[in-house]
Design a protein around this motif. Sequence first.
Motif, PDB file in Angstrom:
ATOM      1  N   ASP A   1       8.059  15.797  -6.223  1.00 24.77           N
ATOM      2  CA  ASP A   1       7.740  15.000  -7.408  1.00 24.77           C
ATOM      3  C   ASP A   1       7.872  13.496  -7.135  1.00 24.77           C
ATOM      4  O   ASP A   1       8.639  12.798  -7.783  1.00 24.77           O
ATOM      5  CB  ASP A   1       8.657  15.422  -8.558  1.00 24.77           C
ATOM      6  N   THR A   2       7.123  13.023  -6.136  1.00 19.48           N
ATOM      7  CA  THR A   2       7.162  11.604  -5.800  1.00 19.48           C
ATOM      8  C   THR A   2       5.833  10.949  -6.156  1.00 19.48           C
ATOM      9  O   THR A   2       4.818  11.625  -6.374  1.00 19.48           O
ATOM     10  CB  THR A   2       7.420  11.393  -4.296  1.00 19.48           C
ATOM     11  N   GLU A   3       5.854   9.627  -6.161  1.00 16.94           N
ATOM     12  CA  GLU A   3       4.640   8.880  -6.499  1.00 16.94           C
ATOM     13  C   GLU A   3       3.508   9.138  -5.515  1.00 16.94           C
ATOM     14  O   GLU A   3       2.334   9.032  -5.863  1.00 16.94           O
ATOM     15  CB  GLU A   3       4.926   7.379  -6.602  1.00 16.94           C
TER      16      GLU A   3
ATOM     17  N   GLN B   1      -2.052  10.469  -4.214  1.00 17.75           N
ATOM     18  CA  GLN B   1      -3.067  11.215  -3.469  1.00 17.75           C
ATOM     19  C   GLN B   1      -3.982  12.006  -4.397  1.00 17.75           C
ATOM     20  O   GLN B   1      -5.188  12.087  -4.167  1.00 17.75           O
ATOM     21  CB  GLN B   1      -2.403  12.147  -2.447  1.00 17.75           C
ATOM     22  N   ALA B   2      -3.400  12.572  -5.455  1.00 26.25           N
ATOM     23  CA  ALA B   2      -4.221  13.283  -6.441  1.00 26.25           C
ATOM     24  C   ALA B   2      -5.189  12.317  -7.112  1.00 26.25           C
ATOM     25  O   ALA B   2      -6.365  12.643  -7.317  1.00 26.25           O
ATOM     26  CB  ALA B   2      -3.336  13.965  -7.483  1.00 26.25           C
ATOM     27  N   ALA B   3      -4.717  11.134  -7.440  1.00 27.22           N
ATOM     28  CA  ALA B   3      -5.580  10.129  -8.075  1.00 27.22           C
ATOM     29  C   ALA B   3      -6.738   9.749  -7.157  1.00 27.22           C
ATOM     30  O   ALA B   3      -7.887   9.633  -7.604  1.00 27.22           O
ATOM     31  CB  ALA B   3      -4.760   8.891  -8.444  1.00 27.22           C
ATOM     32  N   ILE B   4      -6.455   9.583  -5.887  1.00 23.15           N
ATOM     33  CA  ILE B   4      -7.512   9.268  -4.919  1.00 23.15           C
ATOM     34  C   ILE B   4      -8.513  10.420  -4.841  1.00 23.15           C
ATOM     35  O   ILE B   4      -9.733  10.197  -4.829  1.00 23.15           O
ATOM     36  CB  ILE B   4      -6.901   8.959  -3.535  1.00 23.15           C
ATOM     37  N   TYR B   5      -8.012  11.633  -4.809  1.00 23.20           N
ATOM     38  CA  TYR B   5      -8.874  12.816  -4.772  1.00 23.20           C
ATOM     39  C   TYR B   5      -9.824  12.826  -5.970  1.00 23.20           C
ATOM     40  O   TYR B   5     -11.042  12.985  -5.804  1.00 23.20           O
ATOM     41  CB  TYR B   5      -8.004  14.080  -4.752  1.00 23.20           C
TER      42      TYR B   5
ATOM     43  N   TRP C   1      -3.328  10.668 -13.137  1.00 20.38           N
ATOM     44  CA  TRP C   1      -2.460  10.855 -11.973  1.00 20.38           C
ATOM     45  C   TRP C   1      -1.908   9.531 -11.459  1.00 20.38           C
ATOM     46  O   TRP C   1      -0.742   9.451 -11.086  1.00 20.38           O
ATOM     47  CB  TRP C   1      -3.204  11.615 -10.877  1.00 20.38           C
ATOM     48  N   ILE C   2      -2.724   8.497 -11.433  1.00 17.90           N
ATOM     49  CA  ILE C   2      -2.224   7.219 -10.909  1.00 17.90           C
ATOM     50  C   ILE C   2      -1.217   6.613 -11.886  1.00 17.90           C
ATOM     51  O   ILE C   2      -0.266   5.944 -11.466  1.00 17.90           O
ATOM     52  CB  ILE C   2      -3.355   6.234 -10.542  1.00 17.90           C
ATOM     53  N   ASP C   3      -1.388   6.857 -13.176  1.00 21.73           N
ATOM     54  CA  ASP C   3      -0.383   6.386 -14.142  1.00 21.73           C
ATOM     55  C   ASP C   3       0.955   7.087 -13.914  1.00 21.73           C
ATOM     56  O   ASP C   3       2.021   6.461 -14.032  1.00 21.73           O
ATOM     57  CB  ASP C   3      -0.866   6.593 -15.574  1.00 21.73           C
ATOM     58  N   LYS C   4       0.912   8.366 -13.582  1.00 23.11           N
ATOM     59  CA  LYS C   4       2.156   9.081 -13.256  1.00 23.11           C
ATOM     60  C   LYS C   4       2.797   8.474 -12.009  1.00 23.11           C
ATOM     61  O   LYS C   4       4.019   8.314 -11.942  1.00 23.11           O
ATOM     62  CB  LYS C   4       1.877  10.572 -13.038  1.00 23.11           C
TER      63      LYS C   4
ATOM     64  N   THR D   1      -4.140   1.226  -5.287  1.00 23.64           N
ATOM     65  CA  THR D   1      -4.897   2.444  -5.595  1.00 23.64           C
ATOM     66  C   THR D   1      -5.419   2.388  -7.023  1.00 23.64           C
ATOM     67  O   THR D   1      -6.586   2.716  -7.278  1.00 23.64           O
ATOM     68  CB  THR D   1      -4.024   3.694  -5.378  1.00 23.64           C
ATOM     69  N   TYR D   2      -4.571   1.961  -7.952  1.00 25.08           N
ATOM     70  CA  TYR D   2      -4.997   1.832  -9.349  1.00 25.08           C
ATOM     71  C   TYR D   2      -6.194   0.879  -9.448  1.00 25.08           C
ATOM     72  O   TYR D   2      -7.194   1.195 -10.090  1.00 25.08           O
ATOM     73  CB  TYR D   2      -3.846   1.328 -10.229  1.00 25.08           C
ATOM     74  N   ALA D   3      -6.096  -0.281  -8.799  1.00 24.39           N
ATOM     75  CA  ALA D   3      -7.168  -1.273  -8.870  1.00 24.39           C
ATOM     76  C   ALA D   3      -8.461  -0.746  -8.244  1.00 24.39           C
ATOM     77  O   ALA D   3      -9.557  -1.004  -8.757  1.00 24.39           O
ATOM     78  CB  ALA D   3      -6.731  -2.568  -8.188  1.00 24.39           C
ATOM     79  N   GLN D   4      -8.345   0.006  -7.158  1.00 24.12           N
ATOM     80  CA  GLN D   4      -9.535   0.573  -6.524  1.00 24.12           C
ATOM     81  C   GLN D   4     -10.220   1.590  -7.440  1.00 24.12           C
ATOM     82  O   GLN D   4     -11.449   1.612  -7.551  1.00 24.12           O
ATOM     83  CB  GLN D   4      -9.168   1.223  -5.193  1.00 24.12           C
TER      84      GLN D   4
END
Length: 150
Positions: A13-15, A20-24, A37-40, A55-58
């Motif tokens: 349960d780490t960022e 990685q899920a957000a990127i996916y 996912w990126i908010d989490k 990652t959020y900005a991308q």
Amino acid sequence: GEEFYHLCANKDDTEYIYQQAAIYFSNKKEYEKAFEWIDKARNRANYNRFSIQSTYAQIYFKANIGFQESAKEALIQLSECCKSDKRKSIHFIAFAKCVIEYNELYHTEDCEEFKRLALRFIEDGLKTDNLSLSTNHKYELKDLQSRLLS
């Protein structure tokens, strides 16, 4: 994919898992899930804030490239990661790629400003004393540099 990342998050349960899920999901153009996912990840990040913010900005850039002001806001966020992170060179490639895409769509004064900034970051990344980038990343920076200069 989502089930896989839920299983991973149950075990770790780490960022990083959430990032990685957000990127996916971003790569799948499922931006709503990517933002969830990126908010989490942002809520869990203590030490890796710039990586998560980048990652959020991308994702924000990809989701909003058709909206100039939103895309510009994402570029500003990415440039802050390039300036502020101690490992800033990891953000140079992402910023340069986004600048190229932005310049292809918009032809405004800020395009040239972002282009100059990307070239300055690339120059910093290509310095011979910069050991933080792999040889492959330096080749990629050289390619992005020539694309920005053309």
